[in-house]
Design a protein around this motif. Structure first.
Motif, PDB file in Angstrom:
ATOM      1  N   VAL A  37      51.313  32.345  34.648  1.00  0.00           N
ATOM      2  CA  VAL A  37      50.276  31.389  34.294  1.00  0.00           C
ATOM      3  C   VAL A  37      51.014  30.281  33.555  1.00  0.00           C
ATOM      4  O   VAL A  37      51.800  30.564  32.653  1.00  0.00           O
ATOM      5  CB  VAL A  37      49.189  32.032  33.408  1.00  0.00           C
ATOM      6  N   THR A  61      45.915  32.182  38.660  1.00  0.00           N
ATOM      7  CA  THR A  61      44.747  31.643  37.970  1.00  0.00           C
ATOM      8  C   THR A  61      44.429  32.479  36.742  1.00  0.00           C
ATOM      9  O   THR A  61      43.821  31.986  35.802  1.00  0.00           O
ATOM     10  CB  THR A  61      43.515  31.584  38.896  1.00  0.00           C
ATOM     11  N   THR A  62      44.827  33.753  36.757  1.00  0.00           N
ATOM     12  CA  THR A  62      44.645  34.631  35.612  1.00  0.00           C
ATOM     13  C   THR A  62      45.735  35.700  35.629  1.00  0.00           C
ATOM     14  O   THR A  62      46.235  36.075  36.695  1.00  0.00           O
ATOM     15  CB  THR A  62      43.224  35.251  35.594  1.00  0.00           C
ATOM     16  N   GLU A  63      46.107  36.171  34.471  1.00  0.00           N
ATOM     17  CA  GLU A  63      47.285  37.017  34.304  1.00  0.00           C
ATOM     18  C   GLU A  63      47.199  38.338  35.049  1.00  0.00           C
ATOM     19  O   GLU A  63      48.210  38.826  35.573  1.00  0.00           O
ATOM     20  CB  GLU A  63      47.541  37.283  32.822  1.00  0.00           C
ATOM     21  N   GLY A  88      47.012  35.971  27.146  1.00  0.00           N
ATOM     22  CA  GLY A  88      46.716  36.535  28.462  1.00  0.00           C
ATOM     23  C   GLY A  88      46.786  38.043  28.519  1.00  0.00           C
ATOM     24  O   GLY A  88      46.274  38.658  29.460  1.00  0.00           O
ATOM     25  N   ASN A  91      43.542  39.778  28.930  1.00  0.00           N
ATOM     26  CA  ASN A  91      42.946  39.684  30.265  1.00  0.00           C
ATOM     27  C   ASN A  91      43.412  40.806  31.189  1.00  0.00           C
ATOM     28  O   ASN A  91      42.837  41.008  32.243  1.00  0.00           O
ATOM     29  CB  ASN A  91      43.299  38.350  30.925  1.00  0.00           C
ATOM     30  N   CYS A  92      44.464  41.513  30.798  1.00  0.00           N
ATOM     31  CA  CYS A  92      45.120  42.476  31.692  1.00  0.00           C
ATOM     32  C   CYS A  92      44.827  43.934  31.392  1.00  0.00           C
ATOM     33  O   CYS A  92      45.320  44.813  32.097  1.00  0.00           O
ATOM     34  CB  CYS A  92      46.632  42.277  31.615  1.00  0.00           C
TER      35      CYS A  92
END
Length: 184
Positions: A37, A61-63, A88, A91-92
């Motif tokens: 990212v 777009t996302t991690e 990020g 997000n994972c």
């Protein structure tokens, strides 16, 4: 003009050397896929990867997409590394389970925010929790805070990830990358 001062000024203009240390470790470990990212802390490394035909830089777009991409890369016979910022990591969390279920070599390099000289209060909570979140997700955490230790720490992390199949994150401290400053 003193040539020593000119050389020092040129080196300062070129930026830090630790991204080049990371790049050389990744090449030595035959890393081919580099999902990321966009992040200022990784910008110099991303530019090196983009300019290298043997590596494929993949903007995300996302991690969490990067974790699935690395699982697929491994299934296809290639090694990869996920580049992301500490914000990020949150997000994972669900996707980190892939590293345990499939036991593929997982390495992530995380530029830290929310610590050394942070100006943005929104970065502090995740920056404070990053190592703990990774560890609770079954990922070994290493940290580099000074330029002279980056190569050794990234090499140790790559060895753990690629040789021992131990999911590993290397945190690149905000002290190393420098506190961001935004002005009006």
């Amino acid at each position: 003009m003193d040539t020593r001062n000119a050389s020092a000024a040129e080196a300062a203009d070129a930026g830090p050397t630790w991204p080049e240390d990371i790049f050389s470790v990744l090449q030595r470990f035959d890393v081919r896929q580099v999902p990321y990212v966009p992040d200022a802390g990784h910008s110099q490394l991303i530019e090196r990867v983009l300019g290298t035909p043997s590596m494929r830089a993949v903007p995300l777009t996302t991690e969490e997409e990067g974790i699935a991409l690395l699982a697929g890369a491994w299934a296809g016979g290639q090694r990869g590394v996920l580049l992301m910022q500490s914000s990020g990591v949150g997000n994972c969390v669900n996707m980190f389970s892939l590293t345990q279920i499939f036991r593929f070599p997982f390495l992530t390099l995380v530029t830290m925010r929310g610590e050394w000289g942070e100006f943005n209060p929104w970065q502090v909570p995740m920056g404070s929790a990053t190592a703990g979140v990774l560890e609770l997700s079954g990922i070994k955490v290493l940290r580099a805070s000074h330029e002279n230790e980056v190569r050794e720490v990234v090499e140790a992390g790559a060895g753990q990830a690629y040789n021992a199949c131990t999911p590993t994150a290397v945190l690149l401290s905000q002290r190393l990358i420098g506190a961001k400053v935004f002005t009006k």
